[in-house]
Enzyme design. Sequence first.
Site, PDB file in Angstrom:
ATOM      1  N   GLY A  19       0.820  -1.216   0.000  1.00  0.00           N
ATOM      2  CA  GLY A  19       0.000   0.000   0.000  1.00  0.00           C
ATOM      3  C   GLY A  19       0.844   1.251   0.000  1.00  0.00           C
ATOM      4  CB  ILE A  24      -1.410   4.477   6.542  1.00  0.00           C
ATOM      5  CG1 ILE A  24      -2.561   5.238   7.197  1.00  0.00           C
ATOM      6  CG2 ILE A  24      -0.484   3.910   7.627  1.00  0.00           C
ATOM      7  CD1 ILE A  24      -3.529   4.348   7.977  1.00  0.00           C
ATOM      8  CG  ASP A  43      -0.401   0.533  -3.796  1.00  0.00           C
ATOM      9  OD1 ASP A  43      -1.456   0.104  -4.304  1.00  0.00           O
ATOM     10  OD2 ASP A  43      -0.378   1.333  -2.852  1.00  0.00           O
ATOM     11  CG  ASP A  58      -4.878  -7.310  -7.741  1.00  0.00           C
ATOM     12  OD1 ASP A  58      -5.371  -7.265  -6.594  1.00  0.00           O
ATOM     13  OD2 ASP A  58      -5.568  -7.332  -8.777  1.00  0.00           O
ATOM     14  N   GLY A  84      -5.136  -2.084   1.531  1.00  0.00           N
ATOM     15  CA  GLY A  84      -6.481  -2.557   1.843  1.00  0.00           C
ATOM     16  C   GLY A  84      -7.528  -1.701   1.171  1.00  0.00           C
ATOM     17  CB  SER A 125     -10.415  -1.052  10.896  1.00  0.00           C
ATOM     18  OG  SER A 125     -11.415  -0.064  10.926  1.00  0.00           O
ATOM     19  CE1 TYR A 167     -11.597  -1.652   5.887  1.00  0.00           C
ATOM     20  CE2 TYR A 167     -12.714  -1.071   7.933  1.00  0.00           C
ATOM     21  CZ  TYR A 167     -11.619  -0.964   7.086  1.00  0.00           C
ATOM     22  OH  TYR A 167     -10.550  -0.187   7.452  1.00  0.00           O
ATOM     23  CE  LYS A 171      -8.635  -3.295   7.332  1.00  0.00           C
ATOM     24  NZ  LYS A 171      -7.201  -3.301   6.931  1.00  0.00           N
TER      25      LYS A 171
END
Length: 272
Positions: A19, A24, A43, A58, A84, A125, A167, A171
């Site tokens: 990422g 972040i 990424d 990916d 993410g 998260s 999600y 997480k």
Amino acid sequence: MTQSDELWRYDGKRVVVTGCASGIGAEVARQVADLGAEVVGLDRKPPAEPVGEFIAMDLSDQESIDAAVARIGGRVDALFNIAGVSSGIRDPLRVVTINFLGTRRFTEALVPAMPSGSAIANVSSLAASAYRQNAAVTAGLVSTSSMSEGIEWCKNHPDALNEGGGYRLSKEAIILYGMANVTWLGAKGIRINCTAPGVTDTPILDQLRSAYGQEYLDSFRTPLGRTAGPGEQASVLVFLNSRAASYITGQVIWVDGGTIGETDLADAVSRR
């Protein structure tokens, strides 16, 4: 440089950041580079400001993951799993595949290249705050052994998959995965932790804004009275994979502006 300063440094360390193109992940790549690390960033698209080596990957594609691992090669001293997507993409199975199943495959493929003293930092998260209450179900996903088996589990548990658009499940699985593997990794001298960010000003926030509207985001209030910046989230991750955190493993750190603390207090008072 003092001995204390050296605890925070990454000199001579080879660091992998997923990422890395935005948010972040981009901040982590920048911060560890400033601290002396050799950075390998991954990424789907290259970052606007390259730091170190870039490899396209990916996390929804098993072949892409395996090809990226082969290209990384060599020693990995610190792994930051930050890539993410949010429920805003409106594809729960893809959310779980990227956020957990692909991330797990990538992590386990790199573990053999990680020497004793290395560390892994994942990103969960605030949406996973009920991970203990939901653990009996989420553990079923965590106990799967491959991406294909995990996808099949999701298809067989539509209620768990679809609640929160995939999600929350993804997480919560990240948190339980670290806890479930703390002994196995600890035997190799590898630490594993994760952060649980609250609302943070990153591209994922734009996904949520597009999907649910600004009022949805405005409903999240923190004791600090503001959203986090990506640099504030990144610095906690950088700490967790540094020698300054050498006795911390199997933990989730809530980087949420005090939301969990406020909620826990309210719950405790209501039970009196």
